[in-house]
Design a protein around this motif. Structure first.
Motif, short mmCIF file in Angstrom:
data_model
loop_
_atom_site.label_atom_id
_atom_site.label_comp_id
_atom_site.label_asym_id
_atom_site.label_seq_id
_atom_site.Cartn_x
_atom_site.Cartn_y
_atom_site.Cartn_z
N MET A 32 0.80 -1.24 0.14
CA MET A 32 0.16 -0.03 0.13
C MET A 32 0.88 1.28 0.13
SD MET A 32 -2.97 -1.36 2.56
CE MET A 32 -3.94 0.07 2.52
N PHE A 33 1.96 1.21 0.84
CA PHE A 33 2.85 2.42 0.88
C PHE A 33 3.80 2.60 -0.62
CE2 PHE A 33 7.24 3.74 1.30
CZ PHE A 33 6.97 5.14 1.82
N GLU A 34 4.03 1.62 -1.30
CA GLU A 34 4.88 1.50 -2.34
C GLU A 34 3.66 2.19 -3.56
OE1 GLU A 34 7.55 -1.19 -4.77
OE2 GLU A 34 5.73 -2.02 -4.36
N ALA A 35 2.34 1.53 -3.43
CA ALA A 35 1.32 2.04 -4.34
C ALA A 35 1.15 3.69 -4.26
CB ALA A 35 0.25 1.44 -4.12
N ARG A 36 1.04 4.13 -3.17
CA ARG A 36 1.17 5.51 -2.94
C ARG A 36 2.06 6.50 -3.14
NH1 ARG A 36 -3.92 7.37 -2.38
NH2 ARG A 36 -3.25 8.99 -1.15
N ARG A 37 3.44 5.75 -2.97
CA ARG A 37 4.61 6.56 -3.28
C ARG A 37 4.60 6.74 -4.76
NH1 ARG A 37 10.09 5.07 -3.84
NH2 ARG A 37 9.59 2.96 -3.84
N ALA A 38 4.31 5.62 -5.57
CA ALA A 38 4.28 6.05 -7.04
C ALA A 38 3.75 7.09 -7.76
CB ALA A 38 3.79 4.44 -7.63
N PHE A 39 2.62 7.64 -7.04
CA PHE A 39 1.98 8.83 -7.54
C PHE A 39 2.61 9.89 -8.06
CE2 PHE A 39 -0.82 12.81 -7.01
CZ PHE A 39 -1.47 12.66 -8.42
N PRO A 40 3.65 10.58 -7.14
CA PRO A 40 4.14 11.64 -7.51
C PRO A 40 5.19 11.47 -9.09
CG PRO A 40 4.24 11.47 -5.29
CD PRO A 40 3.79 10.30 -5.99
N ARG A 41 5.65 10.22 -9.13
CA ARG A 41 6.60 10.10 -10.31
C ARG A 41 5.83 9.88 -11.60
NH1 ARG A 41 11.28 6.92 -9.23
NH2 ARG A 41 11.39 6.61 -11.35
N VAL A 42 4.61 9.29 -11.24
CA VAL A 42 3.60 8.99 -12.39
C VAL A 42 3.12 10.37 -13.03
CG1 VAL A 42 1.71 7.87 -13.31
CG2 VAL A 42 3.05 6.73 -11.93
N LEU A 43 2.80 11.10 -12.04
CA LEU A 43 2.17 12.62 -12.39
C LEU A 43 3.26 13.44 -12.98
CD1 LEU A 43 -0.14 14.49 -12.43
CD2 LEU A 43 0.46 15.18 -10.11
N ASP A 44 4.51 13.55 -12.52
CA ASP A 44 5.60 14.16 -13.05
C ASP A 44 5.90 13.84 -14.50
OD1 ASP A 44 7.84 16.24 -12.65
OD2 ASP A 44 9.04 14.22 -13.18
N MET A 45 5.89 12.67 -14.68
CA MET A 45 6.13 12.04 -16.02
C MET A 45 4.90 12.57 -17.09
SD MET A 45 7.63 8.66 -17.53
CE MET A 45 9.08 8.68 -16.39
N CYS A 46 3.78 12.26 -16.68
CA CYS A 46 2.60 12.73 -17.25
C CYS A 46 2.93 14.34 -17.88
CB CYS A 46 1.40 12.22 -16.59
SG CYS A 46 0.85 10.70 -16.66
#
Length: 204
Positions: free
Chosen positions: A101-115
């Motif tokens: 669950m922590f890893e899933a939440r931590r992924a969001f900033p990276r994905v959003l920045d790349m988008c």
């Protein structure tokens, strides 16, 4: 790309955001996977990305767990996969589920920045349980998201969850998978599990 899928994406897309793909008729696809691409998943990911590129599309790779170039840098992914495998095998199941669950939440900033930097026409996500990063990023920038579902773990592999976490996973799957613009199910069994979860059949 399958014509039916293209139609679903076109109906969901917001062209006002603009695409950064410089080839007419082609798409820029952001491929996102929250897990570590090794072994069978790595082989499948490589072939799928190669297939997209062979059709002329641009594919941007996003693997927050190991870095942006994970498909090419297998050495970088191996040690991460080994560490995570040891953790899953030796740590209490509740701690493993919390780490997911922590890893899933931590992924969001990276994905959003790349988008925001790449401005994809759509996000293609290899779905992982608890992971809302793809859905959130897609809604933030206004692009469609396609989720590839290889298994609905909360429905089909309940043994991987500690007591109490299976119901959390079911609620998470139900909420997130319903929001996808289109879903690719790898088998009829997975498609049936998605329908049982409440995903509209016309999206699958």
């Amino acid at each position: 790309i399958d014509p039916a899928l293209v139609g679903m994406l076109a109906s969901a897309d917001n062209r006002d955001r603009g695409s950064s793909c410089d080839r007419p008729g082609m798409m820029k696809i952001l491929y996102f996977y929250r897990g570590v691409p090794v072994s069978t998943p790595l082989m499948h990911i490589r072939f799928l990305i190669a297939a997209f590129r062979s059709l002329g599309h641009t594919v941007v790779e996003c693997f927050p767990a190991v870095g942006e170039s994970a498909v090419a840098d297998t050495a970088d992914t191996t040690w991460v996969a080994q560490a995570k495998g040891w953790f899953r095998a030796h740590m209490p199941r509740p701690l493993v589920n919390l780490a997911q669950m922590f890893e899933a939440r931590r992924a969001f900033p990276r994905v959003l920045d790349m988008c925001k930097r790449q401005r994809p026409d759509f996000i293609y996500e290899r779905y992982s349980v608890f992971t809302d990063a793809g859905i959130r990023a897609a809604r933030e920038i206004g692009c469609p998201i396609v989720q590839e579902v290889n298994a609905v773990y909360s429905q089909q592999h309940g043994h991987v969850f500690a007591p109490g976490f299976k119901s959390i996973a079911q609620r998470s799957d139900r909420r997130l998978l319903r929001q996808a613009d289109a879903i690719i199910a790898v088998s009829s069994q997975v498609a049936n599990a998605l329908v049982e979860l409440g995903v509209p059949a016309h999206k699958i």
